[in-house]
Design a protein around this motif. Structure first.
Motif, PDB file in Angstrom:
ATOM      1  N   ASN A 253      -0.016  13.936  -4.867  1.00 26.77           N
ATOM      2  CA  ASN A 253       1.365  14.412  -5.016  1.00 26.77           C
ATOM      3  C   ASN A 253       2.400  13.293  -4.904  1.00 26.77           C
ATOM      4  O   ASN A 253       3.503  13.499  -4.406  1.00 26.77           O
ATOM      5  CB  ASN A 253       1.667  15.497  -3.979  1.00 26.77           C
ATOM      6  CG  ASN A 253       0.706  16.663  -4.073  1.00 26.77           C
ATOM      7  OD1 ASN A 253       0.368  17.125  -5.166  1.00 26.77           O
ATOM      8  ND2 ASN A 253       0.247  17.151  -2.936  1.00 26.77           N
ATOM      9  N   SER A 254       2.020  12.098  -5.354  1.00 23.33           N
ATOM     10  CA  SER A 254       2.944  10.961  -5.338  1.00 23.33           C
ATOM     11  C   SER A 254       2.979  10.316  -6.707  1.00 23.33           C
ATOM     12  O   SER A 254       1.971  10.279  -7.418  1.00 23.33           O
ATOM     13  CB  SER A 254       2.511   9.928  -4.293  1.00 23.33           C
ATOM     14  OG  SER A 254       3.306   8.759  -4.388  1.00 23.33           O
TER      15      SER A 254
ATOM     16  N   MET B 202       4.492  -1.574  -0.938  1.00 20.04           N
ATOM     17  CA  MET B 202       3.217  -1.097  -0.419  1.00 20.04           C
ATOM     18  C   MET B 202       3.403   0.090   0.527  1.00 20.04           C
ATOM     19  O   MET B 202       2.554   0.991   0.592  1.00 20.04           O
ATOM     20  CB  MET B 202       2.490  -2.234   0.298  1.00 20.04           C
ATOM     21  CG  MET B 202       2.138  -3.417  -0.605  1.00 20.04           C
ATOM     22  SD  MET B 202       1.202  -2.945  -2.079  1.00 20.04           S
ATOM     23  CE  MET B 202      -0.342  -2.389  -1.361  1.00 20.04           C
ATOM     24  N   TYR B 203       4.488   0.101   1.261  1.00 18.28           N
ATOM     25  CA  TYR B 203       4.788   1.250   2.124  1.00 18.28           C
ATOM     26  C   TYR B 203       5.010   2.499   1.283  1.00 18.28           C
ATOM     27  O   TYR B 203       4.509   3.589   1.608  1.00 18.28           O
ATOM     28  CB  TYR B 203       6.017   0.957   2.986  1.00 18.28           C
ATOM     29  CG  TYR B 203       6.330   2.032   3.996  1.00 18.28           C
ATOM     30  CD1 TYR B 203       5.838   1.954   5.290  1.00 18.28           C
ATOM     31  CD2 TYR B 203       7.125   3.131   3.657  1.00 18.28           C
ATOM     32  CE1 TYR B 203       6.120   2.940   6.230  1.00 18.28           C
ATOM     33  CE2 TYR B 203       7.408   4.123   4.579  1.00 18.28           C
ATOM     34  CZ  TYR B 203       6.907   4.026   5.859  1.00 18.28           C
ATOM     35  OH  TYR B 203       7.179   5.013   6.782  1.00 18.28           O
ATOM     36  N   LEU B 204       5.768   2.356   0.196  1.00 21.14           N
ATOM     37  CA  LEU B 204       6.052   3.495  -0.669  1.00 21.14           C
ATOM     38  C   LEU B 204       4.816   3.933  -1.450  1.00 21.14           C
ATOM     39  O   LEU B 204       4.702   5.093  -1.843  1.00 21.14           O
ATOM     40  CB  LEU B 204       7.201   3.160  -1.626  1.00 21.14           C
ATOM     41  CG  LEU B 204       8.552   2.929  -0.933  1.00 21.14           C
ATOM     42  CD1 LEU B 204       9.600   2.466  -1.941  1.00 21.14           C
ATOM     43  CD2 LEU B 204       9.022   4.193  -0.223  1.00 21.14           C
ATOM     44  N   LEU B 205       3.890   3.000  -1.674  1.00 16.40           N
ATOM     45  CA  LEU B 205       2.629   3.374  -2.312  1.00 16.40           C
ATOM     46  C   LEU B 205       1.889   4.384  -1.437  1.00 16.40           C
ATOM     47  O   LEU B 205       1.239   5.300  -1.963  1.00 16.40           O
ATOM     48  CB  LEU B 205       1.767   2.123  -2.520  1.00 16.40           C
ATOM     49  CG  LEU B 205       0.357   2.354  -3.095  1.00 16.40           C
ATOM     50  CD1 LEU B 205       0.439   2.926  -4.508  1.00 16.40           C
ATOM     51  CD2 LEU B 205      -0.442   1.050  -3.099  1.00 16.40           C
ATOM     52  N   GLN B 206       1.993   4.243  -0.142  1.00 12.57           N
ATOM     53  CA  GLN B 206       1.308   5.146   0.773  1.00 12.57           C
ATOM     54  C   GLN B 206       2.126   6.389   1.096  1.00 12.57           C
ATOM     55  O   GLN B 206       1.555   7.442   1.412  1.00 12.57           O
ATOM     56  CB  GLN B 206       0.968   4.416   2.075  1.00 12.57           C
ATOM     57  CG  GLN B 206      -0.020   3.283   1.928  1.00 12.57           C
ATOM     58  CD  GLN B 206      -1.429   3.761   1.597  1.00 12.57           C
ATOM     59  OE1 GLN B 206      -1.722   4.947   1.692  1.00 12.57           O
ATOM     60  NE2 GLN B 206      -2.290   2.848   1.192  1.00 12.57           N
ATOM     61  N   ASN B 207       3.446   6.295   1.012  1.00 10.91           N
ATOM     62  CA  ASN B 207       4.298   7.387   1.480  1.00 10.91           C
ATOM     63  C   ASN B 207       5.130   8.059   0.395  1.00 10.91           C
ATOM     64  O   ASN B 207       5.801   9.053   0.661  1.00 10.91           O
ATOM     65  CB  ASN B 207       5.235   6.870   2.580  1.00 10.91           C
ATOM     66  CG  ASN B 207       4.467   6.425   3.806  1.00 10.91           C
ATOM     67  OD1 ASN B 207       4.051   7.228   4.626  1.00 10.91           O
ATOM     68  ND2 ASN B 207       4.258   5.114   3.921  1.00 10.91           N
ATOM     69  N   GLY B 208       5.108   7.517  -0.827  1.00 10.92           N
ATOM     70  CA  GLY B 208       5.829   8.144  -1.922  1.00 10.92           C
ATOM     71  C   GLY B 208       7.281   7.722  -2.016  1.00 10.92           C
ATOM     72  O   GLY B 208       7.839   7.089  -1.103  1.00 10.92           O
TER      73      GLY B 208
ATOM     74  N   LEU C 191      13.534   5.697   4.978  1.00 11.28           N
ATOM     75  CA  LEU C 191      13.932   6.218   3.675  1.00 11.28           C
ATOM     76  C   LEU C 191      13.658   7.712   3.562  1.00 11.28           C
ATOM     77  O   LEU C 191      14.495   8.463   3.066  1.00 11.28           O
ATOM     78  CB  LEU C 191      13.179   5.466   2.573  1.00 11.28           C
ATOM     79  CG  LEU C 191      13.591   5.789   1.132  1.00 11.28           C
ATOM     80  CD1 LEU C 191      15.051   5.417   0.892  1.00 11.28           C
ATOM     81  CD2 LEU C 191      12.692   5.043   0.155  1.00 11.28           C
ATOM     82  N   ALA C 192      12.488   8.152   4.025  1.00 11.45           N
ATOM     83  CA  ALA C 192      12.128   9.568   3.919  1.00 11.45           C
ATOM     84  C   ALA C 192      13.105  10.443   4.683  1.00 11.45           C
ATOM     85  O   ALA C 192      13.498  11.507   4.219  1.00 11.45           O
ATOM     86  CB  ALA C 192      10.704   9.780   4.426  1.00 11.45           C
ATOM     87  N   VAL C 193      13.528   9.976   5.863  1.00  6.33           N
ATOM     88  CA  VAL C 193      14.464  10.749   6.674  1.00  6.33           C
ATOM     89  C   VAL C 193      15.822  10.832   5.986  1.00  6.33           C
ATOM     90  O   VAL C 193      16.455  11.890   5.942  1.00  6.33           O
ATOM     91  CB  VAL C 193      14.607  10.116   8.076  1.00  6.33           C
ATOM     92  CG1 VAL C 193      15.649  10.869   8.892  1.00  6.33           C
ATOM     93  CG2 VAL C 193      13.267  10.108   8.783  1.00  6.33           C
ATOM     94  N   ASN C 194      16.274   9.713   5.421  1.00  7.26           N
ATOM     95  CA  ASN C 194      17.578   9.685   4.757  1.00  7.26           C
ATOM     96  C   ASN C 194      17.616  10.585   3.531  1.00  7.26           C
ATOM     97  O   ASN C 194      18.648  11.152   3.198  1.00  7.26           O
ATOM     98  CB  ASN C 194      17.926   8.247   4.343  1.00  7.26           C
ATOM     99  CG  ASN C 194      18.536   7.447   5.481  1.00  7.26           C
ATOM    100  OD1 ASN C 194      19.738   7.432   5.653  1.00  7.26           O
ATOM    101  ND2 ASN C 194      17.683   6.807   6.265  1.00  7.26           N
ATOM    102  N   LEU C 195      16.476  10.717   2.854  1.00  2.00           N
ATOM    103  CA  LEU C 195      16.434  11.520   1.634  1.00  2.00           C
ATOM    104  C   LEU C 195      15.859  12.913   1.870  1.00  2.00           C
ATOM    105  O   LEU C 195      15.658  13.674   0.929  1.00  2.00           O
ATOM    106  CB  LEU C 195      15.618  10.794   0.563  1.00  2.00           C
ATOM    107  CG  LEU C 195      16.216   9.475   0.076  1.00  2.00           C
ATOM    108  CD1 LEU C 195      15.342   8.861  -1.009  1.00  2.00           C
ATOM    109  CD2 LEU C 195      17.632   9.685  -0.449  1.00  2.00           C
ATOM    110  N   GLY C 196      15.573  13.223   3.135  1.00  2.00           N
ATOM    111  CA  GLY C 196      15.099  14.557   3.453  1.00  2.00           C
ATOM    112  C   GLY C 196      13.668  14.832   3.058  1.00  2.00           C
ATOM    113  O   GLY C 196      13.278  15.977   2.828  1.00  2.00           O
TER     114      GLY C 196
END
Length: 262
Positions: free
Chosen positions: A82-83, A136-142, A235-240
């Motif tokens: 789902n990424s 690389m962080y976004l590769l794992q977390n979307g 980033l995830a927290v800022n974008l919900g």
């Protein structure tokens, strides 16, 4: 690199570089971050890996044109479920296209001289280590949901390079390509009242072109006032998108190091 093209050779790119290639006879470009080892992290429309719609194994995604299988690198095409953030080899990223390097820290005059959007920015890039860490962080977390105008592959690469996030999500994203598409009709609208003042079609075209360039420049992340620096871990927290625990983050860092070395 000159005013007409940002084309480079493979030997010229370095880890942390923002690269892109043109698709569909220069209709649009696809962007990513070169992380070394002939590997690129980039953002594509999310694909359900578990779905079986009868598509051949060597089919290409609609937007990114990245093959779903690769005989060169076993981990080519890696993505979390789902990424839309994908790790590909450079060959698969480019497809049959040429290699181009996105420019950072250009002067306003150089920016305006670039007729096509999505090739440069006046914003400066962060150090390569920070850029690769974000990718690389976004590769794992979307990177959230793909959106052509608000959150596309160029937006992904620009964030990895600068860490800048737009506060007001009701407008156009960071993408220079999106700004160009929106800037063209905007320029036409803004210049239309001036037609009464200009008897020559050349005059109308000149004003329209000027408005187009200025509207594109006004949306560049290097001059925008609606952007803030956001750590990739926040980033995830800022974008919900939800929070990420420290334990998961540590596991992802270990996984990233293994992927880059392989």
């Amino acid at each position: 690199m000159g005013l007409l093209t940002n084309r480079v050779e493979r030997s010229e790119i370095r880890p942390g570089d923002h690269i892109y290639t043109w698709r569909a006879v220069f209709t649009y470009s696809h962007h990513g971050i070169f992380v070394g080892g002939s590997k690129v992290v980039h953002f594509t429309p999310e694909r359900n890996r578990d779905s079986n719609n009868g598509t051949p194994s060597d089919s290409y995604d609609l937007v990114s044109s990245i093959p779903s299988t690769c005989s060169t690198f076993p981990d080519c095409g890696f993505r979390q479920p789902n990424s839309g953030v994908v790790l590909s080899c450079l060959d698969c990223f480019l497809g049959k296209g040429s290699l181009y390097s996105f420019e950072y820290g250009v002067t306003p005059s150089v920016f305006l001289a670039k007729v096509r959007g999505g090739t440069c920015t006046t914003a400066t890039s962060d150090p390569p280590d920070a850029v690769i860490h974000r990718a690389m962080y976004l590769l794992q977390n979307g990177f959230g949901n793909y959106d052509v105008f608000q959150n596309n592959c160029e937006d992904f690469a620009l964030y990895c390079k600068t860490g800048l996030l737009i506060v007001d999500k009701s407008g156009v994203g960071r993408s220079g390509q999106a700004s160009s598409v929106i800037g063209a009709p905007l320029a036409a609208i803004l210049s239309s009242p001036l037609k009464l003042l200009m008897p020559s079609p050349v005059g109308v075209a000149t004003v329209t072109a000027g408005m187009y360039c200025m509207s594109r420049y006004a949306t560049d992340i290097g001059v925008r006032t609606d952007v803030i620096k956001v750590a990739v871990e926040e980033l995830a927290v800022n974008l919900g998108w939800g929070d990420v625990t420290e334990e998961v983050a540590e596991e992802n860092d270990a996984s990233n190091r293994q992927i880059v070395r392989s």
